[in-house]
Design a protein around this motif. Structure first.
Motif, PDB file in Angstrom:
ATOM      1  N   UNK A 155       0.832  -1.208   0.000  1.00  0.00           N
ATOM      2  CA  UNK A 155       0.000   0.000   0.000  1.00  0.00           C
ATOM      3  C   UNK A 155       0.868   1.261   0.000  1.00  0.00           C
ATOM      4  N   UNK A 156       1.874   1.280   0.917  1.00  0.00           N
ATOM      5  CA  UNK A 156       2.748   2.457   1.024  1.00  0.00           C
ATOM      6  C   UNK A 156       3.595   2.626  -0.238  1.00  0.00           C
ATOM      7  N   UNK A 162      -6.498  -1.205   2.132  1.00  0.00           N
ATOM      8  CA  UNK A 162      -5.979   0.025   2.748  1.00  0.00           C
ATOM      9  C   UNK A 162      -6.051  -0.103   4.264  1.00  0.00           C
ATOM     10  N   UNK A 163      -5.117   0.544   4.978  1.00  0.00           N
ATOM     11  CA  UNK A 163      -5.184   0.493   6.437  1.00  0.00           C
ATOM     12  C   UNK A 163      -6.489   1.111   6.918  1.00  0.00           C
ATOM     13  N   UNK A 164      -7.037   0.545   7.981  1.00  0.00           N
ATOM     14  CA  UNK A 164      -8.303   1.053   8.513  1.00  0.00           C
ATOM     15  C   UNK A 164      -8.210   2.545   8.866  1.00  0.00           C
ATOM     16  N   UNK A 165      -7.027   2.945   9.357  1.00  0.00           N
ATOM     17  CA  UNK A 165      -6.861   4.354   9.742  1.00  0.00           C
ATOM     18  C   UNK A 165      -6.880   5.286   8.532  1.00  0.00           C
ATOM     19  N   UNK A 166      -6.359   4.788   7.424  1.00  0.00           N
ATOM     20  CA  UNK A 166      -6.381   5.568   6.174  1.00  0.00           C
ATOM     21  C   UNK A 166      -7.834   5.781   5.751  1.00  0.00           C
ATOM     22  N   UNK A 187     -12.539   9.279   5.320  1.00  0.00           N
ATOM     23  CA  UNK A 187     -13.978   9.494   5.531  1.00  0.00           C
ATOM     24  C   UNK A 187     -14.175  10.779   6.320  1.00  0.00           C
ATOM     25  N   UNK A 188     -13.353  10.966   7.355  1.00  0.00           N
ATOM     26  CA  UNK A 188     -13.456  12.178   8.165  1.00  0.00           C
ATOM     27  C   UNK A 188     -13.215  13.412   7.291  1.00  0.00           C
ATOM     28  N   UNK A 189     -12.118  13.379   6.548  1.00  0.00           N
ATOM     29  CA  UNK A 189     -11.750  14.569   5.776  1.00  0.00           C
ATOM     30  C   UNK A 189     -12.716  14.846   4.620  1.00  0.00           C
ATOM     31  N   UNK A 190     -13.076  13.804   3.868  1.00  0.00           N
ATOM     32  CA  UNK A 190     -13.942  14.029   2.697  1.00  0.00           C
ATOM     33  C   UNK A 190     -15.344  14.423   3.139  1.00  0.00           C
ATOM     34  N   UNK A 191     -15.861  13.768   4.191  1.00  0.00           N
ATOM     35  CA  UNK A 191     -17.223  14.117   4.619  1.00  0.00           C
ATOM     36  C   UNK A 191     -17.237  15.531   5.199  1.00  0.00           C
ATOM     37  N   UNK A 192     -16.187  15.889   5.913  1.00  0.00           N
ATOM     38  CA  UNK A 192     -16.086  17.253   6.452  1.00  0.00           C
ATOM     39  C   UNK A 192     -16.067  18.276   5.312  1.00  0.00           C
ATOM     40  N   UNK A 225      -1.206  20.501  14.440  1.00  0.00           N
ATOM     41  CA  UNK A 225      -2.327  19.855  13.760  1.00  0.00           C
ATOM     42  C   UNK A 225      -2.353  18.365  14.078  1.00  0.00           C
ATOM     43  N   UNK A 226      -3.523  17.910  14.503  1.00  0.00           N
ATOM     44  CA  UNK A 226      -3.666  16.529  14.986  1.00  0.00           C
ATOM     45  C   UNK A 226      -3.428  15.495  13.888  1.00  0.00           C
ATOM     46  N   UNK A 227      -3.787  15.822  12.658  1.00  0.00           N
ATOM     47  CA  UNK A 227      -3.793  14.792  11.617  1.00  0.00           C
ATOM     48  C   UNK A 227      -2.689  14.949  10.577  1.00  0.00           C
ATOM     49  N   UNK A 228      -1.940  16.057  10.678  1.00  0.00           N
ATOM     50  CA  UNK A 228      -1.060  16.422   9.570  1.00  0.00           C
ATOM     51  C   UNK A 228      -0.031  15.367   9.160  1.00  0.00           C
ATOM     52  N   UNK A 229       0.729  14.884  10.144  1.00  0.00           N
ATOM     53  CA  UNK A 229       1.886  14.077   9.782  1.00  0.00           C
ATOM     54  C   UNK A 229       1.532  12.775   9.063  1.00  0.00           C
ATOM     55  N   UNK A 230       0.591  12.039   9.648  1.00  0.00           N
ATOM     56  CA  UNK A 230       0.179  10.778   9.020  1.00  0.00           C
ATOM     57  C   UNK A 230      -0.448  11.051   7.649  1.00  0.00           C
ATOM     58  N   UNK A 231      -1.240  12.131   7.578  1.00  0.00           N
ATOM     59  CA  UNK A 231      -1.896  12.473   6.304  1.00  0.00           C
ATOM     60  C   UNK A 231      -0.878  12.793   5.215  1.00  0.00           C
TER      61      UNK A 231
END
Lengths: 318, 94
Positions: free
Chosen positions: A13-14, A29-33, A38-43, A208-214
């Protein structure tokens, strides 16, 4: 790039992402991905839908028929953008009803900029010029996001968004060439929308809480601060052209950096609005809930009608 | 769930005559007629198309990503299917 995925699926995947290839709905895909997207697109989708409200209020008050037709088309586009994005999120296995429930229950967020009031006609200009301008900077970057359906939705949205910004700038331009009162109205709108617009890019990356992984998953392609800087740099020249003053005494060209320096953002205000205490949070949610409730009988009637047609066809065939 | 909610449809647009219908996205509607009208409003606000197809998403059967290798690799070693495989003098314009 410090963590190397341990299981072979995640490694593959990576590697796909690192090779700049897209991830598609049926790929592993990883569940977290998945959850992160879903969080980002729905937002993002909710933001498009709620974003109709401040401007929608001005459709019946537009000063000319030309402006009215333009604003109507723009607000309709925002509805369309919401639909593109809900569709993209649905490919990740979440139902649209669930996303809408999350919005109405307050579990899901939307861009906090739409909790500010559009008080005058100049605000409609400022929203198009600044808010849509900031959205474009962010969305152009997202055209290269790693999830295929999201990237394709972004490409379509960017194509349509350009007119939104230009019509807003044109409103500002017209006001700035008008009477002193109209010029003052334009300046007042810029004064109120400038800082909330800069907040649209989100917190500093370090916070930012999500930046690095994103970034590692290439959901996000550029850092919040980098995009914010890009927006400031390009907007300064546009404000000068209009003869308006950006409400920031610290705003100054920095030749060494090759960018504009600008003052500190009031993050307390950002947090306050995000937490539900902006000028219009309650009104926005009430409007969404009412729309959902008022539409209920229409959705039911559509289903009943389709069912009746099906029965009739089945009857004719028998 | 599908009986309670509006079903999902995939939308295909032919941008002009002579070109294929291309997948552009999806939408929810109760029946094909409503789906077509919603597709027009959602995906062709700027003359993007001259023809629309809508297909129930549940009617689409897709190959599995996990089977990608077994499914598509047999074509990989048949490079003699491509014209460039053959060594022919350039001047012959073949």
């Amino acid at each position: 790039m410090s963590e190397i995925p341990s299981n072979p699926e995640e490694l593959r995947f990576q590697q796909t992402i690192d090779a700049e290839e897209k991830i598609e709905p049926r790929d592993w895909m990883p569940e977290k991905y998945r959850r992160n997207l879903i969080r980002q697109i729905s937002q993002h989708a909710h933001s498009e839908v709620v974003g109709q409200l401040p401007e929608g209020n001005w459709i019946t008050r537009a000063p000319t028929l030309r402006r009215k037709a333009i604003l109507l088309a723009k607000v309709q586009d925002e509805a369309g953008h919401g639909l593109y994005l809900y569709s993209a999120a649905e490919t990740l296995g979440i139902a649209r009803e669930e996303m809408i429930d999350d919005l109405l229950s307050g579990k899901a967020k939307y861009a906090s900029i739409f909790n500010y009031r559009a008080l005058t006609w100049a605000d409609v200009g400022a929203i198009g010029w600044l808010v849509d301008g900031a959205a474009i900077v962010n969305q152009i970057s997202l055209c290269r996001t790693s999830y295929g359906p999201y990237a394709r939705a972004m490409v379509r949205i960017c194509k349509e968004e350009s007119f939104h910004q230009r019509q807003g700038f044109e409103i500002m331009q017209t006001l700035c060439q008008g009477s002193p009162a109209q010029q003052a109205m334009a300046q007042d709108a810029l004064d109120r929308w400038w800082w909330p617009t800069l907040m649209m890019f989100g917190p500093h990356d370090a916070e930012s809480a999500h930046s690095q992984q994103s970034m590692r998953w290439k959901i996000k392609r550029q850092a919040n601060d980098e995009l914010r800087q890009k927006f400031v740099d390009q907007t300064v020249e546009q404000a000068r052209h209009l003869g308006l003053t950006i409400p920031d005494p610290e705003l100054e060209w920095n030749a060494e950096r090759g960018h504009c320096d600008f003052g500190a953002i009031d993050w307390e205000e950002f947090q306050r609005v995000l937490a539900g205490n902006g000028p219009c949070n309650r009104a926005r949610m009430a409007a969404r809930r009412k729309a959902q409730d008022d539409g209920q009988w229409v959705r039911e009637a559509m289903m009943a009608y389709a069912e009746k047609q099906r029965m009739r066809e089945a009857g004719a065939a028998a | 769930m599908t009986s309670k909610h509006l079903p999902l449809w995939e939308v295909f647009v032919r941008s002009r005559r002579g070109l294929d219908h291309k997948h552009v996205g999806s939408l929810h509607a109760a029946d094909p007629e409503q789906a077509l009208q919603a597709a027009r409003d959602t995906y062709t606000r700027r003359q993007e198309g001259v023809s629309l197809w809508i297909v129930r998403s549940s009617d689409i059967h897709a190959s599995q990503a996990d089977d990608e290798e077994a499914f598509f690799d047999p074509a990989e070693d048949k490079i003699y299917r491509h014209p460039t495989f053959y060594d022919i003098p350039d001047e012959l314009k073949l």
